[in-house]
Enzyme design. Sequence first.
Site, PDB file in Angstrom:
ATOM      1  N   ASP A 138      14.457  70.102  19.888  1.00 22.50           N
ATOM      2  CA  ASP A 138      13.292  70.394  19.050  1.00 22.50           C
ATOM      3  C   ASP A 138      12.151  69.449  19.418  1.00 22.50           C
ATOM      4  O   ASP A 138      12.369  68.386  20.002  1.00 22.50           O
ATOM      5  CB  ASP A 138      13.635  70.271  17.558  1.00 22.50           C
ATOM      6  CG  ASP A 138      14.097  68.889  17.160  1.00 22.50           C
ATOM      7  OD1 ASP A 138      14.836  68.251  17.947  1.00 22.50           O
ATOM      8  OD2 ASP A 138      13.725  68.416  16.062  1.00 22.50           O
TER       9      ASP A 138
ATOM     10  N   GLU B 239      16.027  66.786  15.416  1.00 26.90           N
ATOM     11  CA  GLU B 239      15.927  65.322  15.397  1.00 26.90           C
ATOM     12  C   GLU B 239      14.589  64.927  14.809  1.00 26.90           C
ATOM     13  O   GLU B 239      14.480  63.926  14.115  1.00 26.90           O
ATOM     14  CB  GLU B 239      16.065  64.764  16.816  1.00 26.90           C
ATOM     15  CG  GLU B 239      16.275  63.249  16.871  1.00 26.90           C
ATOM     16  CD  GLU B 239      14.963  62.452  16.857  1.00 26.90           C
ATOM     17  OE1 GLU B 239      15.024  61.238  16.615  1.00 26.90           O
ATOM     18  OE2 GLU B 239      13.891  63.042  17.090  1.00 26.90           O
TER      19      GLU B 239
HETATM   20 ZN   LIG Z   1      12.809  62.210  20.508  1.00 28.68          ZN
END
Ligand SMILES: [Zn+2]
Length: 370
Positions: A73, A131
Site C-alpha cells: 500500500d 502499513e
Molecule cells: Zn513504508
Amino acid sequence: MPDVVELTKALIGAESVTPARGSVFDVLEQALLPLDFRVERFVEGEAPDGPVENLLAVRGQGGPHLAFAGHLDVVPPGEGWSSGAFAPEIRGDLLYGRGAVDMKGAIAAFVAAAAQVPARGTTSLIITGDEEGPATYGTPKLIERMAERDLTPDCCVVGEPTSANRLGDTIKIGRRGSTVIDIAVIGRQGHVAYPHLADNPVPRLVRALAEIDAIELDQGNAWFQPSNIEVIDLSVGNQATNVIPGRAAARISIRFNDQQRGPHLIARIREIVARHAPTAEVRGRVYGEAFLTEPGPLSELVSGAIRDVLGVDAELSTTGGTSDARFLSRVCPVVEFGLLNATMHKLDEAVALADLHALTQVYAEILRRV
Ligand SMILES: [Zn+2]
C-alpha cells in the site's frame, strides 16, 4: 529472471492507496510463482480499517528462516505530480511514481535477489496491504497466519526506506513508540460579565498543559534519543467576544524510547490533567511501543552485506516514525534496511535506477549469508 526495474514499474502501475488489495498483489504473485514460492493471499477486515489484503510467500523448508517484510500500500499521491503518480516514468537516472522508495522498489529488489540466490533453509515474504493505515488487519494478521503454519521466522529484514543520504548509510535496529492523547476539559459556559456563574475550562487546560510540557521523561540511552512530548493541537472554537466557553480541548503526541511504556504515559497524563480539571476526559491511543533488536548477529549480517557490496559503513539507528517492525520484533530479531527516504510520501517520489540494482545485490548478499 525478474528485472528489478520492470517489476518496480509494474508494482507502481497497480494503484494501491492504503488499504490495498487486488491487482498490485496479482503483480507480485505472478513474479513469485516462477521462483518456487508457495503464495498464500487472504483478505481480512471491514471498513473503516479494512478490507486489507495480505500475502505470505514461502520457499524452501527448515531453518534458518529469513523473512522479508514489507507493504504494497502507498499513501495518497496528492496534487501536483510532474507525471502520473501511478504511471511510472523514467526520467534521467530516476524512476518516478508513488511507492518507488516506500516501498515497492525494495520489494522488487528482494524478489530479484531471491531469483538470484537459492538461500538455504526457508525464505519468506510477509507483504501487507496496510502499513500506511491503521495496520489492524495487516502485519499482525500475517504473523498469526505464520504461527498457525508453524512458520515463525528466525530473523526478519524489513525493506522500509532507511537510507538517508546514500544507499546503505543507515539501518534501523529499533524504533521509538508513539502515543496520541486527547484531552477535553469541560467547564460551564457563561457570560464573560458574570464569571461567577460560569466555569472557564481554558485556564484549567492551560495549567495542565504547562505542567505536561515541562516534563522531562528521560535522558535517552545508548540507542535512543530522549522521549519527547509535544502539544500538537489546542481548540476552543469560541467565536464570541463575550462568552466564557464550555469546553477546551488539546491533543498531545508522545514519541518515546524503550524506557517508557504507552499505557503508563497515558496514565501519567491523566493524573496531571485530573489535578487541574477533575472532570476532564482523557483518551489515549498507543500506536506502537518502542522496541529494540540489540546489535548482534542480524545487524552484523546486514551491515556486513552492505559493507561488502556498497563499501559503506551503516549507522545503526532508532530514529523516525513507527513501522511494522514493531509487530515483527515481538516474534524475532528485526532489522530494517531499504532505499533512500528523501522523497517518501512526497510529490514526485523517485528512486535511482542504480539504487534498485545495488539494493538487489545487497539483499542477495544477505540471502547468501543467512
Ligand atoms: Zn513504508
